[in-house]
Design an enzyme around this catalytic site. Structure first.
Site, mmCIF file in Angstrom:
data_model
loop_
_atom_site.group_PDB
_atom_site.id
_atom_site.type_symbol
_atom_site.label_atom_id
_atom_site.label_comp_id
_atom_site.label_asym_id
_atom_site.label_seq_id
_atom_site.Cartn_x
_atom_site.Cartn_y
_atom_site.Cartn_z
ATOM 1 N N ARG A 180 -7.545 3.152 -14.424
ATOM 2 C CA ARG A 180 -7.514 3.840 -13.127
ATOM 3 C C ARG A 180 -8.266 5.175 -13.095
ATOM 4 O O ARG A 180 -8.998 5.438 -12.159
ATOM 5 C CB ARG A 180 -6.065 4.019 -12.659
ATOM 6 C CG ARG A 180 -5.303 2.691 -12.553
ATOM 7 C CD ARG A 180 -3.959 2.833 -11.883
ATOM 8 N NE ARG A 180 -4.122 3.075 -10.470
ATOM 9 C CZ ARG A 180 -3.864 4.216 -9.879
ATOM 10 N NH1 ARG A 180 -3.395 5.227 -10.578
ATOM 11 N NH2 ARG A 180 -4.063 4.346 -8.593
ATOM 12 N N GLY A 198 0.800 -1.224 0.000
ATOM 13 C CA GLY A 198 0.000 0.000 0.000
ATOM 14 C C GLY A 198 0.827 1.266 0.000
ATOM 15 O O GLY A 198 0.277 2.365 0.122
ATOM 16 N N TYR A 258 -0.679 -1.275 -11.994
ATOM 17 C CA TYR A 258 -2.117 -1.411 -12.238
ATOM 18 C C TYR A 258 -2.528 -0.729 -13.547
ATOM 19 O O TYR A 258 -3.592 -0.126 -13.642
ATOM 20 C CB TYR A 258 -2.928 -0.858 -11.054
ATOM 21 C CG TYR A 258 -2.509 -1.483 -9.729
ATOM 22 C CD1 TYR A 258 -2.856 -2.801 -9.439
ATOM 23 C CD2 TYR A 258 -1.742 -0.780 -8.804
ATOM 24 C CE1 TYR A 258 -2.455 -3.404 -8.245
ATOM 25 C CE2 TYR A 258 -1.333 -1.365 -7.612
ATOM 26 C CZ TYR A 258 -1.688 -2.670 -7.340
ATOM 27 O OH TYR A 258 -1.286 -3.264 -6.171
ATOM 28 N N PRO A 270 4.813 -4.528 -0.906
ATOM 29 C CA PRO A 270 4.335 -3.457 -1.770
ATOM 30 C C PRO A 270 4.272 -3.857 -3.244
ATOM 31 O O PRO A 270 5.027 -4.738 -3.689
ATOM 32 C CB PRO A 270 5.412 -2.376 -1.581
ATOM 33 C CG PRO A 270 6.646 -3.148 -1.268
ATOM 34 C CD PRO A 270 6.225 -4.384 -0.534
ATOM 35 N N CYS A 280 -16.725 3.361 -26.073
ATOM 36 C CA CYS A 280 -18.096 3.876 -26.113
ATOM 37 C C CYS A 280 -18.680 4.011 -24.711
ATOM 38 O O CYS A 280 -19.635 3.309 -24.348
ATOM 39 C CB CYS A 280 -18.965 2.966 -26.966
ATOM 40 S SG CYS A 280 -18.347 2.933 -28.633
ATOM 41 N N ARG A 315 2.678 -1.163 -5.974
ATOM 42 C CA ARG A 315 2.768 0.119 -6.689
ATOM 43 C C ARG A 315 4.103 0.842 -6.527
ATOM 44 O O ARG A 315 4.692 1.304 -7.502
ATOM 45 C CB ARG A 315 1.654 1.031 -6.160
ATOM 46 C CG ARG A 315 1.650 2.424 -6.724
ATOM 47 C CD ARG A 315 0.730 3.352 -5.936
ATOM 48 N NE ARG A 315 -0.426 2.664 -5.434
ATOM 49 C CZ ARG A 315 -1.575 2.601 -6.083
ATOM 50 N NH1 ARG A 315 -1.711 3.186 -7.238
ATOM 51 N NH2 ARG A 315 -2.582 1.935 -5.551
ATOM 52 N N TYR A 342 -11.155 4.920 -10.442
ATOM 53 C CA TYR A 342 -10.888 5.558 -9.141
ATOM 54 C C TYR A 342 -10.814 7.074 -9.216
ATOM 55 O O TYR A 342 -10.468 7.717 -8.217
ATOM 56 C CB TYR A 342 -9.526 5.107 -8.584
ATOM 57 C CG TYR A 342 -9.237 3.638 -8.644
ATOM 58 C CD1 TYR A 342 -10.023 2.733 -7.937
ATOM 59 C CD2 TYR A 342 -8.166 3.164 -9.382
ATOM 60 C CE1 TYR A 342 -9.727 1.378 -7.988
ATOM 61 C CE2 TYR A 342 -7.867 1.816 -9.429
ATOM 62 C CZ TYR A 342 -8.656 0.929 -8.732
ATOM 63 O OH TYR A 342 -8.364 -0.405 -8.774
#
Ligand code: LLP
EC number: 2.7.2.4
Length: 860
Positions: free
Chosen positions: A780, A705, A840, A742, A811, A744, A784
């Site tokens: 993403r 994280g 990601y 971890p 679309c 990311r 998010y």
């Protein structure tokens, strides 16, 4: 200074205003001299408006209340000493004009107040703060000393008390070419006083709080100045009070109404009254920092910058009193509100916010507008009790979101409203000019709430700090440059290679292995962590797995597919298997292959217990709350499907014992994209405190994280603080290994997405820049609201003067990669680069709309 060459009659005026702290030292006066010279050199006439030296107005005010002459004259000697010291520091002669002002103050103080007209005397005494500082300045700058009372005329207002008329007078100024011409005859550089004017009888009157800003604004209007510059001790207006919210952003550009609203709802840097005179003649107002004249500052003018709506500021007023009035059967009767408000009028109280319901009206009284005391309130409540049931709620604070087009931003306030859901919100009020939204809460919680609300506004993109035309750096970045500036991203030095890569086909992800290795090394340097795993869901590209395994990382896998990838590309790296709601077969296969499996539910042990017989396993718990950059990535708390609730631990242990299984790793991962270094020590401490209950543990795994700054001004995760926090807990629990996992952090910055411009289109107020990547390539932003930096690689050096919605070919209206981005004007075929796409990105791509998957490439 004024002897410089004559200026043409048409030369514009610039008004420079300096507050108390800006005129208190010789060094500051040197800055004033340089600024005036620079304006003069630009061909402008300069009018300098000054306040009294810091503290002098208060000193004069308190000696006005002194009935005896001796203490008044004693105070005079102290004031005299201050001016004499400053004059000496400025190298001024003793017989200069400032001495004459000291003398006239002495005469007034000796005479004392005329019993019939004490306020007139008080105004004349208090005016001397400005009369003195301007006289001193005139000598130093060799500028013409202008008596403001000869120019600014106050008008008595209907219903205005004598006190207000003398000490907080009102002016009403419009541009006047004759005044401008008359002042120009005195020279090119003039200096005058803030805070003072004359009334119709020719007596001195004061302009009340913020009076010097008001004077500067009136002079600006009268002279139709090119601009008014307010020089103060901070670089401008900020998106919140920087002393409470160090992350508050400098507001670079505001229109008059927004600035007025921010000043009225709490900002202290500018007095709300000083904007009104500038509005009609459209005189711009700048706010600048005297100590740091090079900082950009705030510009307030009539031109609106093309931009989508944004919350500009979060301001707060304390000492708010709410009066809640419950009708007793009189509601809907004609005249009820009139009766109620008549009582407020009768008691001389002005109402600010109003909330109403079928049987209740609640209003707020602002202590800055009202002379509120408990007697006044009790008297009001007693009278109101005739027509309704009254409740007084105090002390409260009004927290206000200010920004043009507030209503169109409501959808971005979800997180903020959730935060307020935890507090007692007494009143919500939306202004009818669509400029503000106010929440009234208990005063005691307001200070802590403000920084949280500001952070949520930034996070939700409601406060669009990334639009450099509107927002500048954070206060922290301006005034605490100790935080090292981030080094430029790797791709800046790889433009030619990236353009070559794009020529081989787009959309294309490019991963930079040296950057992955650098991040791995930075984490490995943390002394507290015994074993690192890479959460390969972030990016399972074989080259990355190999590089991270070589850097000493194990691999955390969540599916049979990820286990396969780990085995084939980094066979030597230790593996963890942490699936969630996976089918029985996944566990069976992993256990058969000897993997270390982590469970986060009772079900597998209850129903497939035999699989775990005599095995060592991990247990993932839910510590009760989640964290992370978006609610969808928070993996703890009752809204998340992850982790065994703490209440089930005993049942879980009983089931493991029945199978002769042993829990050797206790695990928690509460979310993704966390920048607060204190998070992991907290998790670590919580797991450690559970560990003894389990008894068989070897390691505590505190998850991944680790975040990276996503938005302008976010501070990077402080790894040193993280290490120190972890080491502290480790000292108390040396018996357990500490693990982290971890994803990311290791790969996000290493990856960029290259896309090519397909089409451009303008529709209504927006211009769309189409590219061949979309939500199918990088999900993403759509999922998010994540913010990825976007640059035009083809036109890297061109000025960013277009405002685009960067969209893909899918679309769906949600297929937006970046909203309101300032970029160089683009053309079909340009190569766009999307930052922070290494984590990601490709792995979450799909072939939705049957568009192909993106290409991937690795740069060594
Ligand atoms: N450990 C577990 C058990 C996890 O579920 C995750 C991520 C990690 C470690 C690694 O978290 P990281 O260090 O990468 O934040 N797609 C989202 C992130 C979802 C993360 C899912 N679990 C995004 O793009 O932000």
């Amino acid at each position: 200074m004024s002897e410089a060459q004559p200026l043409p009659e048409s030369a514009p005026w610039i008004v420079l205003k300096f507050g108390g702290s800006s005129v208190s030292t010789a060094a500051r006066w040197a800055i004033i001299r340089d600024l005036a010279r620079a304006r003069r050199a630009q061909g402008a006439r300069v009018l300098v408006v000054v306040s009294a030296l810091a503290g002098v107005t208060d000193a004069l005010k308190s000696l006005c209340a002194e009935p005896d002459v001796a203490p008044r004259l004693l105070a005079w000697t102290r004031i005299e000493a201050r001016y004499a010291a400053l004059a000496a520091a400025l190298g001024l002669r003793e017989d200069a004009t400032w001495r004459a002002q000291l003398h006239s103050l002495h005469v007034l103080l000796t005479a004392g107040a005329d019993a019939h007209d004490a306020l007139r005397w008080q105004a004349a005494v208090m005016a001397h703060g400005e009369l003195l500082s301007s006289a001193l300045g005139a000598d130093y700058l060799r500028a013409h000393w202008l008596d403001a009372r000869g120019v600014l005329l106050a008008h008595a207002q209907p219903n205005q008390s004598e006190r207000m008329r003398r000490l907080a007078a009102s002016l009403d100024t419009a541009p006047d070419a004759a005044v401008s011409a008359a002042l120009a005859r005195h020279g090119n550089v003039l200096i005058t006083q803030g805070f003072i004017a004359r009334d119709e009888a020719g007596d001195t009157v004061l302009l009340g709080r913020g009076g010097s800003d008001t004077s500067a604004a009136h002079f600006g209007a009268l002279l139709r100045a090119a601009r008014v510059e307010i020089w103060t001790d901070v670089a401008g207006m900020f998106s919140a009070n920087p002393r409470q919210v160090p992350d508050a952003r400098l507001l670079r550009r505001l229109d008059y109404e927004e600035a007025q609203e921010i000043a009225t709802t709490g900002a202290k840097v500018l007095h709300a009254r000083c904007l009104a005179p500038l509005r009609a003649p459209r005189v711009p107002l700048w706010i600048k920092d005297t100590e740091h004249p090079d900082l950009v500052g705030t510009v307030i003018d009539a031109e609106s910058v093309s931009a989508s709506p944004s919350v500009k500021a979060l301001s707060m007023r304390k000492a708010i009193t709410l009066v809640s009035m419950e009708s007793i059967g009189m509601w809907q009767q004609v005249g009820f509100l009139a009766d109620v408000f008549a009582q407020f009028k009768r008691h001389g109280l002005s109402v600010d916010l109003i909330g109403s319901a079928e049987t209740n009206v609640t209003v707020s009284l602002d202590s800055t507008e009202n002379l509120l005391d408990s007697d006044a309130l009790a008297a009001l409540a007693a009278d109101l009790a005739q027509v309704c049931r009254v409740k007084v709620i105090a002390p409260c604070a009004a927290v206000t979101l200010v920004g043009r087009g507030m209503r169109s931003m409501l959808h971005r306030l979800e997180g903020l409203l959730a935060e307020l859901g935890g507090e007692r919100v007494h009143l919500i009020s939306q202004s009818s000019n669509n400029l503000n939204l106010t929440f009234v809460v208990d005063e005691a919680v307001a200070d802590a709430l403000l920084p949280r609300m500001h952070a949520l506004l930034l996070q939700a993109g409601a406060l669009r700090a990334d639009d450099a035309a509107l927002f500048g750096p954070s206060w922290q970045a301006l005034y605490a440059p100790a935080v090292a500036a981030a080094s430029p991203p790797w791709w800046r030095g790889a433009r030619a290679r990236l353009l070559d890569a794009a020529a081989r086909g787009t959309p294309r992800y490019v991963y930079h292995l040296p950057s992955v290795r650098a991040h791995a090394q930075a984490l490995r340097a943390l002394g507290a962590v015994d074993r690192w795993h890479y959460a390969l869901k972030a990016n399972p590209h074989p080259a990355l797995l190999a590089a991270l395994a070589a850097a000493g990382f194990g691999l955390e896998c969540v599916s049979p597919g990820e286990l396969d990838a780990a085995r084939s590309h980094a066979p030597q790296a230790p593996r963890l298997f942490t699936p969630n709601f996976a089918p029985r077969a996944d566990y069976a296969a992993a256990l058969a292959a000897g993997e270390l499996v982590t469970l986060d539910a009772l079900h597998p042990l209850q129903h497939w217990g035999e699989l775990f017989a005599a095995r060592e396993i991990g247990l993932r718990v839910d510590l009760g709350s989640g964290v992370g950059h978006h609610e969808k990535v928070r993996t703890g708390g009752s809204a998340s499907k992850f982790g065994l609730p703490l209440g089930d631990i005993d049942a879980f242990l009983a089931l493991t014992q029945r199978q002769g299984a042993r829990v050797v790793v206790l695990h928690a991962h509460l979310g993704s994209g966390v920048l607060d270094a204190a998070h992991w020590p907290r998790v670590y401490a919580q797991l450690a405190s559970l560990a003894e209950r389990i008894g068989t543990l070897r390691a505590l795994n505190i998850g991944g994280g680790l975040g990276l700054p996503q938005r302008a001004g976010e501070q990077p995760l402080d790894l040193a603080a993280l290490d120190a926090g972890l080491l502290e807990i480790k000292r108390a629990y040396p018996q357990y290994e500490l693990w982290m996992e971890p994803g990311r952090y290791l790969v996000a910055e290493a990856g960029v997405l290259l896309a090519r411009v397909t089409q451009l289109k303008s529709k209504d107020a927006r211009t769309y820049l189409g590219v061949d990547a979309g939500m199918h390539t990088l999900l993403r932003p759509a999922l998010y609201g994540a913010r990825h930096g976007i640059v035009n690689l083809t036109r890297a050096e061109a000025p960013a003067d277009a405002l685009y919605q960067v969209v893909g070919p899918i679309c769906e209206s949600g297929d937006v990669l970046g909203s309101d981005r300032r970029l160089p004007a683009a053309q079909e075929g340009d190569v766009m680069l999307i930052e922070h796409a290494g984590a990601y990105g490709a792995t979450m791509a799909s072939n939705y709309n049957l568009r192909g998957l993106p290409l991937e490439e690795v740069f060594e």
